[in-house]
Design a protein around this motif. Sequence first.
Motif, PDB file in Angstrom:
ATOM      1  N   ARG A 294     -11.805  18.780  -1.069  1.00 43.14           N
ATOM      2  CA  ARG A 294     -10.350  18.985  -1.172  1.00 43.14           C
ATOM      3  C   ARG A 294      -9.666  17.664  -0.805  1.00 43.14           C
ATOM      4  NH1 ARG A 294      -6.840  20.541   2.915  1.00 43.14           N
ATOM      5  NH2 ARG A 294      -8.573  20.743   4.362  1.00 43.14           N
TER       6      ARG A 294
ATOM      7  N   TYR B   5      -9.692  -1.805   6.672  1.00 43.96           N
ATOM      8  CA  TYR B   5      -9.848  -0.875   7.785  1.00 43.96           C
ATOM      9  C   TYR B   5      -8.784   0.203   7.634  1.00 43.96           C
ATOM     10  CZ  TYR B   5      -9.127   0.986  12.492  1.00 43.96           C
ATOM     11  OH  TYR B   5      -8.966   1.830  13.558  1.00 43.96           O
TER      12      TYR B   5
ATOM     13  N   PHE C  24       0.223   9.740   9.425  1.00 46.23           N
ATOM     14  CA  PHE C  24      -0.139   8.604  10.279  1.00 46.23           C
ATOM     15  C   PHE C  24      -1.174   7.762   9.537  1.00 46.23           C
ATOM     16  CE2 PHE C  24      -3.624   6.963  12.832  1.00 46.23           C
ATOM     17  CZ  PHE C  24      -2.983   6.146  13.741  1.00 46.23           C
ATOM     18  N   ILE C  25      -1.020   6.450   9.639  1.00 41.36           N
ATOM     19  CA  ILE C  25      -2.043   5.573   9.068  1.00 41.36           C
ATOM     20  C   ILE C  25      -2.096   4.281   9.881  1.00 41.36           C
ATOM     21  CG2 ILE C  25      -0.572   4.371   7.372  1.00 41.36           C
ATOM     22  CD1 ILE C  25      -4.014   5.723   6.460  1.00 41.36           C
ATOM     23  N   SER C  26      -3.302   3.776  10.051  1.00 42.20           N
ATOM     24  CA  SER C  26      -3.456   2.498  10.713  1.00 42.20           C
ATOM     25  C   SER C  26      -4.330   1.631   9.816  1.00 42.20           C
ATOM     26  CB  SER C  26      -4.116   2.709  12.078  1.00 42.20           C
ATOM     27  OG  SER C  26      -4.365   1.468  12.686  1.00 42.20           O
ATOM     28  N   THR C  27      -3.890   0.398   9.531  1.00 43.63           N
ATOM     29  CA  THR C  27      -4.652  -0.485   8.652  1.00 43.63           C
ATOM     30  C   THR C  27      -4.359  -1.938   9.011  1.00 43.63           C
ATOM     31  OG1 THR C  27      -5.241  -0.887   6.325  1.00 43.63           O
ATOM     32  CG2 THR C  27      -2.911  -0.493   6.793  1.00 43.63           C
TER      33      THR C  27
ATOM     34  N   GLN D 291      -3.206   3.929  -2.393  1.00 45.43           N
ATOM     35  CA  GLN D 291      -3.205   2.919  -3.449  1.00 45.43           C
ATOM     36  C   GLN D 291      -2.811   1.610  -2.792  1.00 45.43           C
ATOM     37  OE1 GLN D 291      -1.004   3.834  -6.995  1.00 45.43           O
ATOM     38  NE2 GLN D 291      -1.940   5.858  -7.217  1.00 45.43           N
TER      39      GLN D 291
ATOM     40  N   GLU E 164      -4.694  10.047  -0.321  1.00 39.92           N
ATOM     41  CA  GLU E 164      -4.851   9.174  -1.478  1.00 39.92           C
ATOM     42  C   GLU E 164      -4.108   7.880  -1.196  1.00 39.92           C
ATOM     43  OE1 GLU E 164      -5.386  12.528  -4.990  1.00 39.92           O
ATOM     44  OE2 GLU E 164      -3.429  11.629  -4.669  1.00 39.92           O
TER      45      GLU E 164
ATOM     46  N   GLN F 184      -7.478   3.994   9.489  1.00 36.07           N
ATOM     47  CA  GLN F 184      -7.606   5.102  10.440  1.00 36.07           C
ATOM     48  C   GLN F 184      -6.590   6.168  10.042  1.00 36.07           C
ATOM     49  OE1 GLN F 184      -6.448   4.343  14.488  1.00 36.07           O
ATOM     50  NE2 GLN F 184      -7.139   6.345  15.188  1.00 36.07           N
TER      51      GLN F 184
ATOM     52  N   ALA G 179       0.833  -1.204   0.000  1.00 33.04           N
ATOM     53  CA  ALA G 179       0.000   0.000   0.000  1.00 33.04           C
ATOM     54  C   ALA G 179       0.863   1.247   0.000  1.00 33.04           C
ATOM     55  CB  ALA G 179      -0.917   0.010   1.229  1.00 33.04           C
ATOM     56  N   SER G 180       0.296   2.333  -0.527  1.00 28.59           N
ATOM     57  CA  SER G 180       0.946   3.637  -0.440  1.00 28.59           C
ATOM     58  C   SER G 180      -0.088   4.665  -0.005  1.00 28.59           C
ATOM     59  CB  SER G 180       1.566   4.028  -1.781  1.00 28.59           C
ATOM     60  OG  SER G 180       0.570   4.337  -2.720  1.00 28.59           O
ATOM     61  N   PHE G 181       0.367   5.658   0.742  1.00 28.90           N
ATOM     62  CA  PHE G 181      -0.535   6.675   1.290  1.00 28.90           C
ATOM     63  C   PHE G 181       0.061   8.047   1.013  1.00 28.90           C
ATOM     64  CE2 PHE G 181      -0.622   2.816   3.767  1.00 28.90           C
ATOM     65  CZ  PHE G 181      -1.982   2.510   3.829  1.00 28.90           C
ATOM     66  N   ARG G 182      -0.681   8.876   0.279  1.00 29.98           N
ATOM     67  CA  ARG G 182      -0.219  10.236  -0.016  1.00 29.98           C
ATOM     68  C   ARG G 182      -1.009  11.201   0.853  1.00 29.98           C
ATOM     69  NH1 ARG G 182       2.947  12.284  -3.825  1.00 29.98           N
ATOM     70  NH2 ARG G 182       3.034  10.329  -4.978  1.00 29.98           N
ATOM     71  N   PHE G 183      -0.296  11.987   1.637  1.00 30.40           N
ATOM     72  CA  PHE G 183      -0.925  12.910   2.585  1.00 30.40           C
ATOM     73  C   PHE G 183      -0.968  14.304   1.981  1.00 30.40           C
ATOM     74  CE2 PHE G 183       0.983   9.395   4.781  1.00 30.40           C
ATOM     75  CZ  PHE G 183      -0.036   8.970   5.604  1.00 30.40           C
ATOM     76  N   LEU G 184      -2.160  14.887   1.940  1.00 30.64           N
ATOM     77  CA  LEU G 184      -2.352  16.175   1.280  1.00 30.64           C
ATOM     78  C   LEU G 184      -3.022  17.142   2.250  1.00 30.64           C
ATOM     79  CD1 LEU G 184      -3.883  14.345  -1.740  1.00 30.64           C
ATOM     80  CD2 LEU G 184      -1.765  15.605  -1.937  1.00 30.64           C
ATOM     81  N   GLY G 185      -2.752  18.410   2.077  1.00 29.33           N
ATOM     82  CA  GLY G 185      -3.479  19.438   2.798  1.00 29.33           C
ATOM     83  C   GLY G 185      -3.387  19.323   4.310  1.00 29.33           C
ATOM     84  N   GLY G 186      -2.241  18.908   4.823  1.00 29.91           N
ATOM     85  CA  GLY G 186      -2.030  18.935   6.261  1.00 29.91           C
ATOM     86  C   GLY G 186      -2.495  17.698   7.018  1.00 29.91           C
ATOM     87  N   THR G 187      -2.926  16.660   6.285  1.00 28.34           N
ATOM     88  CA  THR G 187      -3.283  15.411   6.960  1.00 28.34           C
ATOM     89  C   THR G 187      -2.053  14.863   7.689  1.00 28.34           C
ATOM     90  OG1 THR G 187      -4.982  14.934   5.334  1.00 28.34           O
ATOM     91  CG2 THR G 187      -4.152  13.054   6.567  1.00 28.34           C
ATOM     92  N   GLU G 188      -2.239  14.422   8.928  1.00 29.66           N
ATOM     93  CA  GLU G 188      -1.131  13.913   9.737  1.00 29.66           C
ATOM     94  C   GLU G 188      -0.470  12.712   9.038  1.00 29.66           C
ATOM     95  OE1 GLU G 188      -1.184  14.381  13.898  1.00 29.66           O
ATOM     96  OE2 GLU G 188      -1.185  16.293  12.835  1.00 29.66           O
TER      97      GLU G 188
END
Lengths: 148, 107
Positions: free
Chosen positions: B55, B71, A109-112, B61, B59, B73, A98-107
């Motif tokens: 906005r 799930y 951090f990710i939990s999955t 993938q 994102e 968070q 998986a990949s997570f791109r953080f935009l607009g000030g999102t922390e």
Amino acid sequence: MRKARRILLQALLLPALALVPLRLLAAVWNRAAFEARDLATALREAGVGEPARSEDIVIRAPEIAENGAQVPVEIQSRLVGTELIQLFVERNPQPLAASFRFLGGTEAFISTRIKMGETSELRVVVTAAGRTWFNSREVKVTIGGCGV
Amino acid sequence: MAEPIRIRIKLDGDLADVRVLIGHPMETGLRKDSKTGEMIPLHFIQTVTVTLNDRPVLEMQCNQAVARNPYLQFRVRGASAGDELAVNWADSRGESNGIKAKVPAGS
């Protein structure tokens, strides 16, 4: 007059054009990286060079996962300007999970929850302020989770 | 055939803590149907997009390595009560689904 108008139009269009490919790239699934069957190819297709290890990337996952079909993973990056977190399970059939791109000030951090076929290193690669860093952590798997 | 999505948002200051549970089989293509004995084809979510008032804020993938019924968070800064948070996914068969929820008042 016409020339001035053309220059004005170009000046208006150029920034817009520069933004378009970035937005498109972000939205298109990175097939080559997600289908890669070995770590080196997955890393290369995901645009990862030779990052240095950073303890500012925190990986929380069980030391021993009894069920490889549901392994909780939590990732936090304390690197300033974190834009992208990519999670590789080194010994899975396709290492990039998986990949997570953080935009607009999102922390950052990710939990999955992920599937792991067998005991493996989790390798997390972070892109922050244009540089890449990684950290890793081993998770021992009792019952693999790829055929479930 | 879209399965349900559940979402829970908690607001603390301007930080929205979001938990999402997406109904999806996330088939690896390595599993047999216990009734027919046939292999169940690969079928998984490829992208998840989260927006706050339209906005983009996150994102994702992924491939079949994400567990069944994914799930997630995450924590979105700059949120206020009444903002609209939307989660949309698309999968390897071209199916998609989404949910919209209002950010609740902080506790």
